[in-house]
Scaffold this active site. Structure first.
Site, mmCIF file in Angstrom:
data_model
loop_
_atom_site.group_PDB
_atom_site.id
_atom_site.type_symbol
_atom_site.label_atom_id
_atom_site.label_comp_id
_atom_site.label_asym_id
_atom_site.label_seq_id
_atom_site.Cartn_x
_atom_site.Cartn_y
_atom_site.Cartn_z
ATOM 1 N N PRO A 130 2.932 -6.688 0.557
ATOM 2 C CA PRO A 130 2.427 -5.974 1.722
ATOM 3 C C PRO A 130 1.516 -4.840 1.299
ATOM 4 C CG PRO A 130 4.835 -5.874 1.561
ATOM 5 C CD PRO A 130 4.318 -6.336 0.271
ATOM 6 N N GLU A 131 0.387 -4.746 1.964
ATOM 7 C CA GLU A 131 -0.531 -3.641 1.737
ATOM 8 C C GLU A 131 -0.584 -2.817 3.021
ATOM 9 O OE1 GLU A 131 -4.212 -4.961 -0.154
ATOM 10 O OE2 GLU A 131 -3.207 -6.746 -0.917
#
Length: 279
Positions: free
Chosen positions: A2-3
DNA sequence: CGATCTACCTGATGGC
DNA sequence: TGCCATCAGGTAGATC
């Protein structure tokens, strides 16, 4: 995995769903996930009985604020997920390391197969309006936007390749391997351009590309790739991956010019780009 | 200072 | 079917 866009999606859902919930009990089965604490019981003691006051974000870190000025900090690493379940009876997935049960019912679970993620409780540093553990992070491109002229100044002060620089969390917080490639495509710039060699126009394109790519990705609730590792707190996928212009599109035609999208290894990470559109 | 490598982990996938 | 290598959205630390 996840960014920033995925973490922001989770933040918004938690803000609606978890604020004002009271923590009844906490169980820690994966000690590595709370490794900043000398013992899991420390972590548990600082959470039990507290109410969730708000949820903020800095870069890829989620900050779950408690009613006593403590903050539950969560980083999902490569494979972490937060799961909001209605009942403690819902079957637990493998690699569930932390379970927070609310007085009002339901649980928040931290699941993380690779254990690169973590959770810890710390106190806010009133002077810096930040927690000390996150003091090293650079500006958040959406939450604490800077002017493009300030961005230009920062780029000019460095002599680094653009992709590693965008991924440097001390430079700008929240961009990882996937969105770095998408941002560079949006800006029409190659990953190996040197930061202080950009023209004013290129800097503006990079700045816009960064803000617009991240904003669009949030609208689509982030990217879930083939392995479906990223899910939101309700278990649903994002759909920005279908709009990716280069990432994970090796050998496919560029959506803008039809040239073949190339994959290269840069500093050990896969890098996708269009050799025609990015110069 | 900047670039590259390693380590930290588990799981999926593909070649043989 | 098994076995091995490779790959994966991250970060931190060592080394040149």
């Amino acid at each position: 995995m996840p960014e920033l866009p995925e973490v922001e999606t989770i933040r918004r859902d938690l803000e609606k769903d978890a604020v004002s919930k009271k923590i009844k009990s906490v169980s820690v089965t994966g000690k590595r996930s709370t490794r900043r604490h000398p013992a899991p019981q420390d972590f548990i003691n600082r959470l039990e009985g507290r109410k969730i006051a708000g949820v903020t974000r800095k870069g890829k870190y989620l900050l779950i604020r408690l009613d006593n000025k403590d903050v539950l900090v969560t980083h999902l690493g490569m494979s972490g997920q937060l799961q909001r379940v209605k009942s403690p009876k819902d079957p637990e997935e493998p690699h569930t390391h932390v379970v927070i049960t609310f007085t009002q019912g339901g649980q928040l679970r931290f699941v993380d197969p690779r254990t690169f993620g973590e959770m810890f409780v710390t106190s806010e540093d009133g002077l810096v309006a930040d927690v000390p553990e996150l003091a090293h992070l650079g500006f958040d491109p959406l939450d604490a936007a800077i002017s493009w002229t300030e961005f230009a100044r920062m780029l000019m002060q460095r002599r680094a390749m653009l992709k590693p620089l965008l991924m440097d969390q001390e430079f700008v917080a929240g961009i990882g391997n996937m969105y770095a490639d998408e941002i560079l495509f949006a800006a029409g710039l190659r990953h190996d351009r040197i930061s202080n060699s950009l023209t004013a126009q290129e800097i503006r394109r990079l700045y816009r590309g960064m803000v617009e790519t991240l904003t669009e990705a949030i609208k689509h609730r982030g990217s879930s790739l083939a392995d479906e590792q990223y899910r939101d707190i309700f278990g649903d996928s994002g759909d920005f991956q279908s709009l990716h212009r280069v990432y994970d599109r090796e050998g496919q035609p560029c959506r803008r010019c039809r040239a073949v999208v190339v994959r290269e290894k840069v500093a050990g990470r896969s890098t996708y780009f269009c050799p025609q559109c990015q110069v």
